[in-house]
Design a protein around this motif. Structure first.
Motif, PDB file in Angstrom:
ATOM      1  N   LEU A 100       5.125  23.572 -10.563  1.00  0.00           N
ATOM      2  CA  LEU A 100       3.965  23.960 -11.366  1.00  0.00           C
ATOM      3  C   LEU A 100       2.991  24.803 -10.561  1.00  0.00           C
ATOM      4  CD1 LEU A 100       3.043  20.875 -13.576  1.00  0.00           C
ATOM      5  CD2 LEU A 100       3.844  23.114 -14.327  1.00  0.00           C
ATOM      6  N   THR A 101       2.785  24.425  -9.304  1.00  0.00           N
ATOM      7  CA  THR A 101       1.900  25.202  -8.440  1.00  0.00           C
ATOM      8  C   THR A 101       2.457  26.607  -8.228  1.00  0.00           C
ATOM      9  OG1 THR A 101       1.190  23.196  -7.293  1.00  0.00           O
ATOM     10  CG2 THR A 101       0.815  25.290  -6.166  1.00  0.00           C
ATOM     11  N   ALA A 102       3.768  26.711  -8.020  1.00  0.00           N
ATOM     12  CA  ALA A 102       4.393  28.011  -7.827  1.00  0.00           C
ATOM     13  C   ALA A 102       4.236  28.881  -9.067  1.00  0.00           C
ATOM     14  CB  ALA A 102       5.870  27.832  -7.485  1.00  0.00           C
ATOM     15  N   ALA A 103       4.426  28.292 -10.249  1.00  0.00           N
ATOM     16  CA  ALA A 103       4.260  29.052 -11.481  1.00  0.00           C
ATOM     17  C   ALA A 103       2.824  29.549 -11.625  1.00  0.00           C
ATOM     18  CB  ALA A 103       4.649  28.193 -12.682  1.00  0.00           C
ATOM     19  N   ALA A 104       1.858  28.703 -11.251  1.00  0.00           N
ATOM     20  CA  ALA A 104       0.454  29.112 -11.330  1.00  0.00           C
ATOM     21  C   ALA A 104       0.146  30.256 -10.363  1.00  0.00           C
ATOM     22  CB  ALA A 104      -0.455  27.916 -11.031  1.00  0.00           C
ATOM     23  N   LEU A 105       0.732  30.216  -9.177  1.00  0.00           N
ATOM     24  CA  LEU A 105       0.547  31.307  -8.218  1.00  0.00           C
ATOM     25  C   LEU A 105       1.105  32.619  -8.770  1.00  0.00           C
ATOM     26  CD1 LEU A 105       1.453  29.480  -4.888  1.00  0.00           C
ATOM     27  CD2 LEU A 105      -0.819  30.261  -5.592  1.00  0.00           C
TER      28      LEU A 105
ATOM     29  N   GLY B 273      -4.671  11.945 -14.763  1.00  0.00           N
ATOM     30  CA  GLY B 273      -5.856  12.676 -14.321  1.00  0.00           C
ATOM     31  C   GLY B 273      -5.681  14.180 -14.453  1.00  0.00           C
ATOM     32  N   PHE B 274      -4.481  14.673 -14.180  1.00  0.00           N
ATOM     33  CA  PHE B 274      -4.210  16.106 -14.317  1.00  0.00           C
ATOM     34  C   PHE B 274      -4.354  16.548 -15.771  1.00  0.00           C
ATOM     35  CE2 PHE B 274      -0.994  19.403 -15.274  1.00  0.00           C
ATOM     36  CZ  PHE B 274      -1.513  20.440 -14.513  1.00  0.00           C
ATOM     37  N   VAL B 275      -3.812  15.740 -16.708  1.00  0.00           N
ATOM     38  CA  VAL B 275      -3.936  16.073 -18.130  1.00  0.00           C
ATOM     39  C   VAL B 275      -5.402  16.096 -18.542  1.00  0.00           C
ATOM     40  CG1 VAL B 275      -3.417  15.279 -20.470  1.00  0.00           C
ATOM     41  CG2 VAL B 275      -1.639  15.202 -18.707  1.00  0.00           C
ATOM     42  N   TRP B 276      -6.159  15.081 -18.119  1.00  0.00           N
ATOM     43  CA  TRP B 276      -7.597  15.028 -18.441  1.00  0.00           C
ATOM     44  C   TRP B 276      -8.319  16.252 -17.885  1.00  0.00           C
ATOM     45  CZ3 TRP B 276     -11.797  14.716 -15.053  1.00  0.00           C
ATOM     46  CH2 TRP B 276     -13.032  14.462 -15.640  1.00  0.00           C
ATOM     47  N   TRP B 277      -7.990  16.613 -16.655  1.00  0.00           N
ATOM     48  CA  TRP B 277      -8.622  17.768 -15.999  1.00  0.00           C
ATOM     49  C   TRP B 277      -8.314  19.057 -16.769  1.00  0.00           C
ATOM     50  CZ3 TRP B 277     -11.108  17.655 -11.000  1.00  0.00           C
ATOM     51  CH2 TRP B 277     -11.423  18.910 -10.474  1.00  0.00           C
ATOM     52  N   GLN B 278      -7.050  19.206 -17.188  1.00  0.00           N
ATOM     53  CA  GLN B 278      -6.645  20.425 -17.885  1.00  0.00           C
ATOM     54  C   GLN B 278      -7.272  20.537 -19.264  1.00  0.00           C
ATOM     55  OE1 GLN B 278      -4.251  22.970 -16.250  1.00  0.00           O
ATOM     56  NE2 GLN B 278      -5.745  21.835 -15.049  1.00  0.00           N
TER      57      GLN B 278
ATOM     58  N   SER C 299       2.021  39.312 -15.018  1.00  0.00           N
ATOM     59  CA  SER C 299       1.197  38.158 -14.665  1.00  0.00           C
ATOM     60  C   SER C 299       0.679  37.525 -15.935  1.00  0.00           C
ATOM     61  CB  SER C 299       0.029  38.572 -13.757  1.00  0.00           C
ATOM     62  OG  SER C 299      -0.791  39.510 -14.425  1.00  0.00           O
ATOM     63  N   GLY C 300       0.065  36.367 -15.805  1.00  0.00           N
ATOM     64  CA  GLY C 300      -0.509  35.686 -16.945  1.00  0.00           C
ATOM     65  C   GLY C 300      -1.916  36.165 -17.220  1.00  0.00           C
ATOM     66  N   PRO C 301      -2.620  35.514 -18.143  1.00  0.00           N
ATOM     67  CA  PRO C 301      -4.003  35.886 -18.422  1.00  0.00           C
ATOM     68  C   PRO C 301      -4.847  35.792 -17.161  1.00  0.00           C
ATOM     69  CG  PRO C 301      -3.177  34.296 -20.036  1.00  0.00           C
ATOM     70  CD  PRO C 301      -2.167  34.365 -18.938  1.00  0.00           C
ATOM     71  N   PRO C 302      -5.777  36.718 -16.929  1.00  0.00           N
ATOM     72  CA  PRO C 302      -6.624  36.660 -15.736  1.00  0.00           C
ATOM     73  C   PRO C 302      -7.335  35.311 -15.644  1.00  0.00           C
ATOM     74  CG  PRO C 302      -6.941  38.728 -16.913  1.00  0.00           C
ATOM     75  CD  PRO C 302      -6.116  37.850 -17.805  1.00  0.00           C
ATOM     76  N   ALA C 303      -7.158  34.654 -14.542  1.00  0.00           N
ATOM     77  CA  ALA C 303      -7.754  33.327 -14.351  1.00  0.00           C
ATOM     78  C   ALA C 303      -7.809  33.019 -12.872  1.00  0.00           C
ATOM     79  CB  ALA C 303      -6.946  32.251 -15.080  1.00  0.00           C
ATOM     80  N   ARG C 304      -8.793  32.224 -12.499  1.00  0.00           N
ATOM     81  CA  ARG C 304      -8.880  31.804 -11.110  1.00  0.00           C
ATOM     82  C   ARG C 304      -7.923  30.640 -10.878  1.00  0.00           C
ATOM     83  NH1 ARG C 304     -11.825  27.172 -10.312  1.00  0.00           N
ATOM     84  NH2 ARG C 304     -12.869  26.327 -12.153  1.00  0.00           N
ATOM     85  N   LEU C 305      -7.485  30.490  -9.640  1.00  0.00           N
ATOM     86  CA  LEU C 305      -6.618  29.368  -9.288  1.00  0.00           C
ATOM     87  C   LEU C 305      -7.490  28.138  -9.081  1.00  0.00           C
ATOM     88  CD1 LEU C 305      -3.597  28.855  -8.748  1.00  0.00           C
ATOM     89  CD2 LEU C 305      -4.082  29.156  -6.321  1.00  0.00           C
ATOM     90  N   ASP C 306      -7.197  27.072  -9.789  1.00  0.00           N
ATOM     91  CA  ASP C 306      -8.007  25.856  -9.770  1.00  0.00           C
ATOM     92  C   ASP C 306      -7.467  24.907  -8.695  1.00  0.00           C
ATOM     93  OD1 ASP C 306      -9.342  23.507 -10.236  1.00  0.00           O
ATOM     94  OD2 ASP C 306      -9.145  23.580 -12.414  1.00  0.00           O
ATOM     95  N   PRO C 307      -8.159  24.791  -7.544  1.00  0.00           N
ATOM     96  CA  PRO C 307      -7.662  23.912  -6.473  1.00  0.00           C
ATOM     97  C   PRO C 307      -7.532  22.460  -6.910  1.00  0.00           C
ATOM     98  CG  PRO C 307      -9.399  25.369  -5.665  1.00  0.00           C
ATOM     99  CD  PRO C 307      -9.396  25.481  -7.148  1.00  0.00           C
ATOM    100  N   GLY C 308      -8.448  21.997  -7.764  1.00  0.00           N
ATOM    101  CA  GLY C 308      -8.375  20.618  -8.231  1.00  0.00           C
ATOM    102  C   GLY C 308      -7.124  20.358  -9.043  1.00  0.00           C
TER     103      GLY C 308
END
Length: 505
Positions: free
Chosen positions: A69-74, A246-251, A195-204
């Motif tokens: 998932l992290t790789a896909a986000a990158l 927690g990840f689902v809640w965060w998203q 690339s995907g929609p312009p977005a910042r990478l969320d470290p959390g």
């Protein structure tokens, strides 16, 4: 009447996209299996213990599954092709590190880095393929991808045994270096950046996703060794589940989510991901024990055992191409349900006849039926998961799909090993065959669950009119519902149909 889109040939650029991504997918899939037949040689050369040999296999799977998932986000943030190439380079460097490892600790560390490179390659290969090929031809392209990448399953043990016998074990890793040397320039010249929609990478979000996957995968990998009721397994599994919540809640609260939760509003997306979880768990679990049964139960050598699996492996190369041509006409549901039903029937068949000294010819027919079933369902699950989302979200969707596939593989192997331990042991061929029958029965059960999940895949339906005021394709905001331009339309006999549009949040 318009020409049926399923007969429209792929363009040259699209064929190159299929070739490059499929070869990369086969390479990283191959390395999950090729080491299995080299473990004996590695044990002798590096003086490794049994637990260290286990980690030689699982270190790769662990980082692969944890970082998907992290790789896909990158890739969405910094460019899919760019991160795909970086993943290939990292994979090659780590492969060289494995080949040069002076001790088993270094080998395990290099295998973990190799898994990180694979985590970048696999989801971005699917994302690049999904963006290069239009939706009306995507199922055909995914069929070819599945055929080529699927070759890794039968070729892994066979290639590993042949290389170790003919040369030496480091060469199972050295072989990756020239392959990557060819793939990188092809990727740079034949694949278009996206690339995907312009977005910042969320470290959390990255931290929560990585830690959740690590906890769950660690528990699955270590469960049979440490004991499922041990403090180590209970604590890591509980932590992984809580972190996933927690990840689902965060998203759901994030303005620019790493994984938009509205994707799961699509029945096709959800069903495709659940189906691949159980399909890959059943397939890898079956392969894990079939190779051993051929050696322990039937007395085959490692090389002959690899050859013995070829009737199964041949189907994984031939059938997906045919399935890919038909999915656009019939939809994914019949191929997921029918394919996994066939695999479950074949597993039951093998479980009923398994005994020491069984004539090999009696296994050929169920192996072929199983291979047809697995190979029929695989491109259908990919199509359901990827063709049901907007082009802007295909990278994130491929990351989820790849993660579910790897987690399913880990879960499946852990489940069938536990079933084997409950029904038999390695003390004698008879005891092994008894445990093998129980384990293969568990594979049948996993496949049936996957088939049932395929029933949730929606049938094809007419494309509804675009809602007023909705954004057009490519302008969707994260969290938007079924955008007018984000429906993936297929033309069948001139009628526009859609595979389950992405539902609103």
């Amino acid at each position: 009447m318009p020409k049926n889109s399923t007969s429209t040939p792929l363009t040259t650029a699209q064929r190159w996209a299929v070739a490059v991504t499929a070869l990369a997918g086969m390479m990283v899939s191959l390395d999950a299996l090729v080491v299995t037949t080299a473990l004996g040689a590695i044990r002798v050369a590096l003086h490794a213990s049994i637990e260290e040999l286990e980690w030689t296999v699982t270190a790769y799977v662990l980082t692969f599954a944890v970082l998907l998932l992290t790789a896909a986000a990158l890739g969405e943030r910094f460019g899919r092709r760019r991160m795909f190439v970086i993943g290939l380079a990292l994979f090659a460097v780590a492969s060289a590190g494995c080949a040069l490892a002076p001790d088993v600790g270094t080998l395990i560390a290099a295998r973990a880095v190799q898994g990180a490179g694979a985590a970048l390659v696999m989801p971005l290969a699917l994302a690049l393929l999904g963006t290069a090929v239009p939706a009306d031809r995507r199922s055909r392209a995914l069929g070819v991808f599945s055929s080529v990448a699927g070759l890794a399953v039968p070729l892994g043990p066979l290639l590993g045994g042949a290389v170790v016998t003919g040369v030496s074990w480091p060469w199972i890793f050295w072989l990756n270096v020239p392959v990557v040397a060819v793939l990188i320039p092809l990727a740079l010249t034949r694949l278009q950046e996206s690339s995907g929609p312009p977005a910042r990478l969320d470290p959390g979000a990255v931290a929560l996703a990585t830690a959740a996957a690590l906890g769950i995968v660690w528990a699955l990998v270590r469960g049979n060794t440490a004991g499922w009721g041990s403090a180590e397994i209970l604590s890591t599994l509980t932590a992984g589940v809580l972190l996933a919540v927690g990840f689902v809640w965060w998203q759901r609260r994030a303005t620019e989510p790493m994984l938009p939760m509205h994707l799961f509003g699509s029945r096709a997306f959800s069903a495709g991901n659940i189906a691949i979880f159980f399909e890959w768990g059943s397939a890898l679990g079956a392969l894990f024990f079939m190779a051993q049964f051929l050696q322990t139960g039937l007395g085959f050598s490692p090389a002959r055992a690899g050859l013995g699996l070829m009737p199964w492996g041949a189907m994984t190369f031939i059938v997906p191409q045919l399935t890919g041509l038909l999915i656009g006409r019939l939809g994914e549901r019949p191929f997921i349900v029918g394919g996994l039903g066939l695999h479950a029937a074949a597993m039951t068949w093998i479980a009923l006849i398994a005994e020491p000294g069984l004539a090999y010819w009696q296994l050929v027919a169920p192996l072929v039926v199983s291979g047809i079933g697995v190979a029929t369902a695989l491109p259908a699950t990919q199509s359901a998961a990827l063709s049901s989302v907007a082009p802007a979200y295909v990278g994130k969707a491929s990351g989820v799909y790849s993660t579910m596939r790897q987690l399913g593989g880990v879960f499946g192997v852990a489940a069938v090993v536990a079933a084997f331990a409950a029904g038999g042991s390695y003390r004698s061929p008879q005891s092994f065959s008894s445990g093998f029958a129980v384990a293969i029965g568990a594979c049948a059960a996993l496949s049936l669950v996957g088939a049932l999940s395929g029933l949730a895949t929606p049938g094809r339906r007419p494309l509804p009119p675009a809602p007023a005021g909705r954004a057009q394709e490519g302008e969707g905001r994260p969290g938007d519902g079924a955008l007018a331009g984000e429906r993936v339309a297929h033309r069948v006999g001139g009628d526009a149909t859609v595979a389950d549009p992405v539902a609103g949040p």
